[in-house]
Design a protein around this motif. Structure first.
Motif, PDB file in Angstrom:
ATOM      1  N   PHE A  14      -3.599   5.334   5.458  1.00 51.91           N
ATOM      2  CA  PHE A  14      -2.855   5.081   4.215  1.00 51.91           C
ATOM      3  C   PHE A  14      -2.610   6.378   3.456  1.00 51.91           C
ATOM      4  O   PHE A  14      -1.502   6.624   2.957  1.00 51.91           O
ATOM      5  CB  PHE A  14      -3.640   4.086   3.352  1.00 51.91           C
ATOM      6  CG  PHE A  14      -3.153   4.004   1.931  1.00 51.91           C
ATOM      7  CD1 PHE A  14      -1.962   3.362   1.619  1.00 51.91           C
ATOM      8  CD2 PHE A  14      -3.895   4.561   0.888  1.00 51.91           C
ATOM      9  CE1 PHE A  14      -1.510   3.286   0.309  1.00 51.91           C
ATOM     10  CE2 PHE A  14      -3.455   4.490  -0.417  1.00 51.91           C
ATOM     11  CZ  PHE A  14      -2.264   3.848  -0.711  1.00 51.91           C
ATOM     12  N   LEU A  15      -3.639   7.223   3.363  1.00 47.83           N
ATOM     13  CA  LEU A  15      -3.496   8.478   2.628  1.00 47.83           C
ATOM     14  C   LEU A  15      -2.470   9.394   3.284  1.00 47.83           C
ATOM     15  O   LEU A  15      -1.643  10.007   2.603  1.00 47.83           O
ATOM     16  CB  LEU A  15      -4.844   9.190   2.522  1.00 47.83           C
ATOM     17  CG  LEU A  15      -5.868   8.565   1.571  1.00 47.83           C
ATOM     18  CD1 LEU A  15      -7.200   9.279   1.686  1.00 47.83           C
ATOM     19  CD2 LEU A  15      -5.365   8.623   0.134  1.00 47.83           C
ATOM     20  N   MET A  16      -2.522   9.479   4.601  1.00 50.39           N
ATOM     21  CA  MET A  16      -1.577  10.371   5.283  1.00 50.39           C
ATOM     22  C   MET A  16      -0.138   9.888   5.092  1.00 50.39           C
ATOM     23  O   MET A  16       0.754  10.672   4.743  1.00 50.39           O
ATOM     24  CB  MET A  16      -1.910  10.440   6.772  1.00 50.39           C
ATOM     25  CG  MET A  16      -0.973  11.352   7.557  1.00 50.39           C
ATOM     26  SD  MET A  16      -1.462  11.537   9.280  1.00 50.39           S
ATOM     27  CE  MET A  16      -2.988  12.425   9.089  1.00 50.39           C
ATOM     28  N   GLU A  17       0.082   8.592   5.310  1.00 49.30           N
ATOM     29  CA  GLU A  17       1.430   8.045   5.169  1.00 49.30           C
ATOM     30  C   GLU A  17       1.899   8.107   3.719  1.00 49.30           C
ATOM     31  O   GLU A  17       3.019   8.537   3.427  1.00 49.30           O
ATOM     32  CB  GLU A  17       1.457   6.595   5.672  1.00 49.30           C
ATOM     33  CG  GLU A  17       1.137   6.417   7.142  1.00 49.30           C
ATOM     34  CD  GLU A  17       2.311   6.757   8.043  1.00 49.30           C
ATOM     35  OE1 GLU A  17       3.423   6.932   7.515  1.00 49.30           O
ATOM     36  OE2 GLU A  17       2.113   6.842   9.263  1.00 49.30           O
ATOM     37  N   GLY A  55       0.213  -0.903   0.290  1.00 48.38           N
ATOM     38  CA  GLY A  55      -0.963  -0.347   0.966  1.00 48.38           C
ATOM     39  C   GLY A  55      -2.173  -0.309   0.060  1.00 48.38           C
ATOM     40  O   GLY A  55      -3.298  -0.597   0.479  1.00 48.38           O
ATOM     41  N   ALA A  56      -1.961   0.039  -1.213  1.00 42.05           N
ATOM     42  CA  ALA A  56      -3.067   0.066  -2.170  1.00 42.05           C
ATOM     43  C   ALA A  56      -3.632  -1.336  -2.372  1.00 42.05           C
ATOM     44  O   ALA A  56      -4.846  -1.516  -2.499  1.00 42.05           O
ATOM     45  CB  ALA A  56      -2.594   0.651  -3.500  1.00 42.05           C
ATOM     46  N   GLY A  57      -2.751  -2.330  -2.389  1.00 40.11           N
ATOM     47  CA  GLY A  57      -3.218  -3.709  -2.541  1.00 40.11           C
ATOM     48  C   GLY A  57      -4.037  -4.167  -1.355  1.00 40.11           C
ATOM     49  O   GLY A  57      -5.051  -4.853  -1.509  1.00 40.11           O
ATOM     50  N   PHE A  58      -3.634  -3.767  -0.146  1.00 37.57           N
ATOM     51  CA  PHE A  58      -4.373  -4.149   1.054  1.00 37.57           C
ATOM     52  C   PHE A  58      -5.775  -3.579   1.031  1.00 37.57           C
ATOM     53  O   PHE A  58      -6.732  -4.216   1.491  1.00 37.57           O
ATOM     54  CB  PHE A  58      -3.621  -3.671   2.291  1.00 37.57           C
ATOM     55  CG  PHE A  58      -4.275  -4.048   3.588  1.00 37.57           C
ATOM     56  CD1 PHE A  58      -4.155  -5.337   4.093  1.00 37.57           C
ATOM     57  CD2 PHE A  58      -5.026  -3.136   4.295  1.00 37.57           C
ATOM     58  CE1 PHE A  58      -4.765  -5.702   5.282  1.00 37.57           C
ATOM     59  CE2 PHE A  58      -5.645  -3.478   5.483  1.00 37.57           C
ATOM     60  CZ  PHE A  58      -5.503  -4.776   5.988  1.00 37.57           C
ATOM     61  N   LEU A  59      -5.915  -2.367   0.474  1.00 39.99           N
ATOM     62  CA  LEU A  59      -7.229  -1.720   0.394  1.00 39.99           C
ATOM     63  C   LEU A  59      -7.976  -2.089  -0.892  1.00 39.99           C
ATOM     64  O   LEU A  59      -9.053  -1.548  -1.153  1.00 39.99           O
ATOM     65  CB  LEU A  59      -7.060  -0.201   0.467  1.00 39.99           C
ATOM     66  CG  LEU A  59      -6.591   0.353   1.819  1.00 39.99           C
ATOM     67  CD1 LEU A  59      -6.166   1.806   1.671  1.00 39.99           C
ATOM     68  CD2 LEU A  59      -7.677   0.225   2.869  1.00 39.99           C
ATOM     69  N   ASN A  60      -7.393  -2.973  -1.696  1.00 39.88           N
ATOM     70  CA  ASN A  60      -8.003  -3.411  -2.961  1.00 39.88           C
ATOM     71  C   ASN A  60      -8.241  -2.250  -3.925  1.00 39.88           C
ATOM     72  O   ASN A  60      -9.253  -2.212  -4.630  1.00 39.88           O
ATOM     73  CB  ASN A  60      -9.322  -4.150  -2.705  1.00 39.88           C
ATOM     74  CG  ASN A  60      -9.109  -5.482  -2.010  1.00 39.88           C
ATOM     75  OD1 ASN A  60      -8.135  -6.185  -2.300  1.00 39.88           O
ATOM     76  ND2 ASN A  60      -9.978  -5.832  -1.084  1.00 39.88           N
ATOM     77  N   VAL A  61      -7.316  -1.292  -3.947  1.00 42.74           N
ATOM     78  CA  VAL A  61      -7.380  -0.191  -4.913  1.00 42.74           C
ATOM     79  C   VAL A  61      -6.674  -0.682  -6.182  1.00 42.74           C
ATOM     80  O   VAL A  61      -5.515  -0.359  -6.445  1.00 42.74           O
ATOM     81  CB  VAL A  61      -6.738   1.091  -4.358  1.00 42.74           C
ATOM     82  CG1 VAL A  61      -6.949   2.263  -5.317  1.00 42.74           C
ATOM     83  CG2 VAL A  61      -7.313   1.419  -2.985  1.00 42.74           C
ATOM     84  N   ALA A 194       4.402 -11.277  -4.379  1.00 45.80           N
ATOM     85  CA  ALA A 194       3.428 -11.718  -3.379  1.00 45.80           C
ATOM     86  C   ALA A 194       2.976 -10.545  -2.532  1.00 45.80           C
ATOM     87  O   ALA A 194       3.616 -10.173  -1.557  1.00 45.80           O
ATOM     88  CB  ALA A 194       4.051 -12.799  -2.493  1.00 45.80           C
ATOM     89  N   THR A 195       1.892  -9.931  -2.910  1.00 42.67           N
ATOM     90  CA  THR A 195       1.306  -8.833  -2.131  1.00 42.67           C
ATOM     91  C   THR A 195      -0.146  -9.157  -1.894  1.00 42.67           C
ATOM     92  O   THR A 195      -0.673 -10.161  -2.394  1.00 42.67           O
ATOM     93  CB  THR A 195       1.414  -7.498  -2.891  1.00 42.67           C
ATOM     94  OG1 THR A 195       0.572  -7.549  -4.037  1.00 42.67           O
ATOM     95  CG2 THR A 195       2.846  -7.206  -3.309  1.00 42.67           C
ATOM     96  N   ALA A 196      -0.794  -8.246  -1.174  1.00 41.72           N
ATOM     97  CA  ALA A 196      -2.206  -8.463  -0.869  1.00 41.72           C
ATOM     98  C   ALA A 196      -3.059  -8.423  -2.119  1.00 41.72           C
ATOM     99  O   ALA A 196      -4.191  -8.870  -2.114  1.00 41.72           O
ATOM    100  CB  ALA A 196      -2.686  -7.409   0.127  1.00 41.72           C
ATOM    101  N   ALA A 197      -2.539  -7.863  -3.224  1.00 37.70           N
ATOM    102  CA  ALA A 197      -3.324  -7.752  -4.460  1.00 37.70           C
ATOM    103  C   ALA A 197      -2.839  -8.741  -5.510  1.00 37.70           C
ATOM    104  O   ALA A 197      -2.959  -8.524  -6.701  1.00 37.70           O
ATOM    105  CB  ALA A 197      -3.234  -6.338  -5.004  1.00 37.70           C
TER     106      ALA A 197
END
Length: 632
Positions: A14-17, A55-61, A194-197
């Motif tokens: 996630f960080l690289m992309e 991506g941040a939502g998927f990682l719960n950031v 509608a996202t992961a977060a």
């Protein structure tokens, strides 16, 4: 324990992309400011930020999701024409992307970032409501729905802090706490997409509640935007296929050599066997050379990865200084060794900032001088032979040799006699002196006299050269010449005191014979005149602090960043391409590393700039002999 148990690899991906995506968003935002009606550009920016948020939502950031959601709503209003882009709105957006980048840095250490700065969130809410931060409300382009952010909470009834009043009280210019808004008067927040977060609770912008997070052990930095150098690299699969094919060819050639060796050991004197041996050795030599080049290419990366950071840097600094600057990039596809790209970042940041701060005039000054109000700074890269040429050019005020000479005298960096002996080009080199600055007042941007000397030092560490050309009233061009890679260094192998040494070929201009009758003393120091140029003569044995074993017969005309000299040697072996190996547990002054010659002996690779500075400071510099080094 990491805050991302079991998801470290996903986090690094996630960080690289996302780091590359955010840099692309930043550049497109700078372009959007020039073309605010470009809907395709705005759609690209919206999609990029939406991808980061997902991506941040998927990682719960959660803090990043909250910030990205507000910014995404702003982009959506710009897309729909409900808001108009202006410099103040762009400042708010770029502040938000800067906070996202800071969150990337925290994530790269394996830590969960804290909540975004309350002022940034509040500014986003102001813009979403159709108001310019710090100004009276602006009329929206079309009727807009309520802002997406929830309102501030009502005052606490259980004796807790009144967050709304506290926030208002600490704002600049506040005279009294604002009247709290009750919960039933607050506008209804817009629903999360509608996202992961999706189920994350949104914290009110005006009531930032500090969240205690457990301390965690930073992870090993495998990529991303965090501190330290990245340990990952993207490689074209065709280059890997080439390495694999060459490895296979080398394996076949090795088998052929093994067979020929067996035949020779068994007493074969067939001329065909010896001829086949010569052919196989020649083929192996070519294959190894090709493999070496192929492996080097796997480390080559487009310099555009570095250049893409600077349009945002130039834009923000120009806004801060009240200037109009456009940074034009060229040659982003030029490839350079990955390690060198990372080490170039700080010098180029300083040079771009210098061009905007020192080189470019204010719009009023430019118009008075008959120039356009908007200046152009060009950052270009191109491959020239086996070197990369990077140039930073501006169309600003340029530099006056007399002014630089006077400043150097005022600051006590050189004496009047030395200053008067300098020609125009040598005066330009004065800006590399430690402590030199053309600014009379120290600001947050410049004036302390540190920077250009560090730039030169860092470029020299990369075996590069930096040069300056400037025309008063027209502008300045700073040129940086660098080798393609540091993995293999072209050198000239010379001998002094019966020991071989290697000097970087990039510094060698020519080799001359030394006639003792041609040596003259100037101010008590030996010199030689070469084509009407008076050059100091330095013996390699003297630089090393050794007693000479014979009278030097040859001289190598060396060119460093700002001076030329003749290096007196006993003899020379020839040119070679070497792989430098660092010395373990020992780092003598003036020694960059060691390599092996064709006969297996150790050859020390000299760092000439370090050797000269050490010799000038102490009068001598003790370098261990190869025999002593090997014995130890």
């Amino acid at each position: 324990m990491s805050n991302f148990g079991g998801m470290e690899e996903l986090l690094q991906d996630f960080l690289m992309e996302s780091t590359e995506l955010l840099s692309d968003v930043d550049n497109k935002l700078v372009e959007l400011e020039k073309r605010p009606e470009d809907r395709a550009l705005l759609n690209d920016i919206f999609r990029g930020f939406h991808t980061i948020k997902g991506g941040a939502g998927f990682l719960n950031v959660t803090p990043m999701v909250h910030l990205c959601h507000r910014t995404e709503n702003l982009f959506d209003k710009l897309r729909n024409g409900e808001l108009k882009l202006n410099p103040e709105v762009m400042d708010v957006i770029l502040n938000a992307t800067g906070i996202v980048r800071d969150m990337f840095d925290t994530l790269a250490q394996g830590l969960m970032p804290g909540d975004a700065d309350a002022k940034v969130l509040a500014d986003l809410d102001e813009v979403l409501a159709g108001r310019t931060p710090g100004r009276t409300p602006a009329a929206p382009a079309t009727p807009a729905p309520p802002a997406a952010a929830p309102a501030a909470p009502a005052p606490s009834t259980d004796g807790g802090p009144d967050w709304q009043a506290l926030y208002q009280a600490i704002q600049p210019g506040s005279t009294a706490p604002a009247t709290p808004v009750s919960a039933d008067q607050a506008p209804t927040p817009a629903p999360e997409p509608a996202t992961a977060a999706q189920a994350v609770e949104v914290i009110p912008a005006a009531a930032p509640v500090p969240v205690e997070r457990p301390a965690s052990k930073p992870m090993t930095n495998k990529g991303g935007s965090g501190g330290g150098q990245e340990n990952t690299i993207r490689i074209d699969t065709q280059r890997l296929d080439m390495v694999l094919n060459l490895s296979g060819e080398i394996g076949l050639t090795k088998n052929r050599l093994t067979t020929l060796r067996t035949e020779i050991l068994q007493g074969s004197h067939d001329p065909n066997t010896l001829r086949s041996l010569d052919e196989s050795i020649s083929q192996l030599d070519l294959l190894v050379s090709d493999l070496q080049n192929a492996v080097m290419k796997t480390r080559m990366q487009p310099i555009g990865r570095l250049f893409q950071k600077y349009p945002r840097l130039a834009r923000d600094l120009a806004r801060q200084l009240g200037k109009e600057v456009e940074l034009v990039l060229s040659g982003e596809e030029t490839e350079l060794d990955k390690t060198m790209i990372e080490d170039l970042n700080d010098p180029l940041v300083h040079l771009v900032r210098n061009a905007v701060d020192h080189g470019i005039e204010s719009p009023e000054e430019r118009l008075a001088a008959g120039k356009k109000a908007q200046s152009v700074v060009q950052l270009t890269a191109e491959q020239v032979g086996d070197h990369i040429l990077i140039e930073i050019t501006d169309d600003g005020r340029g530099m006056h040799a007399d002014s630089l000479r006077r400043k150097a005298i005022e600051k006590g960096l050189i004496d009047v006699e030395t200053a008067n002996s300098l020609d125009e080009k040598q005066c330009l080199q004065l800006i590399f002196l430690p402590g030199f600055s053309t600014k009379d007042q120290i600001s947050s941007v410049s004036g302390r006299g540190v920077g250009m000397d560090v730039v030169r030092t860092n470029i020299q560490k990369l075996n590069g050269r930096i040069d300056i050309n400037s025309v008063p009233g027209e502008g300045t061009r700073i040129s940086i010449s660098l080798p393609l890679t540091l993995a293999i260094l072209p050198v000239l192998v010379v001998r002094a005191c019966n020991q071989p040494f290697a000097v970087p070929l990039a510094m060698v201009r020519e080799i001359i014979t030394i006639d003792s009758n041609a040596i003259q003393e100037v101010s008590g120091k030996p010199t030689i005149v070469v084509r009407d140029e008076i050059l100091p003569l330095r013996t390699l044995a003297g630089l090393l602090g050794w007693a000479p074993t014979q009278k030097p017969c040859f001289g190598v005309l060396m060119q460093s960043a700002e001076k030329s000299f003749i290096l007196a040697i006993d003899s020379f072996v020839g040119r070679d391409d070497v792989v430098i190996k660092p010395l373990q547990n020992i780092r003598p002054k003036g020694v960059a590393g060691a390599t092996l010659s064709g006969d297996g002996s150790v050859v020390l690779v000299l760092d000439m700039e370090d050797l000269l500075s050490a010799s000038d400071a102490s009068g001598s510099n003790q370098i261990v002999r190869t025999s002593e080094f090997v014995a130890n």
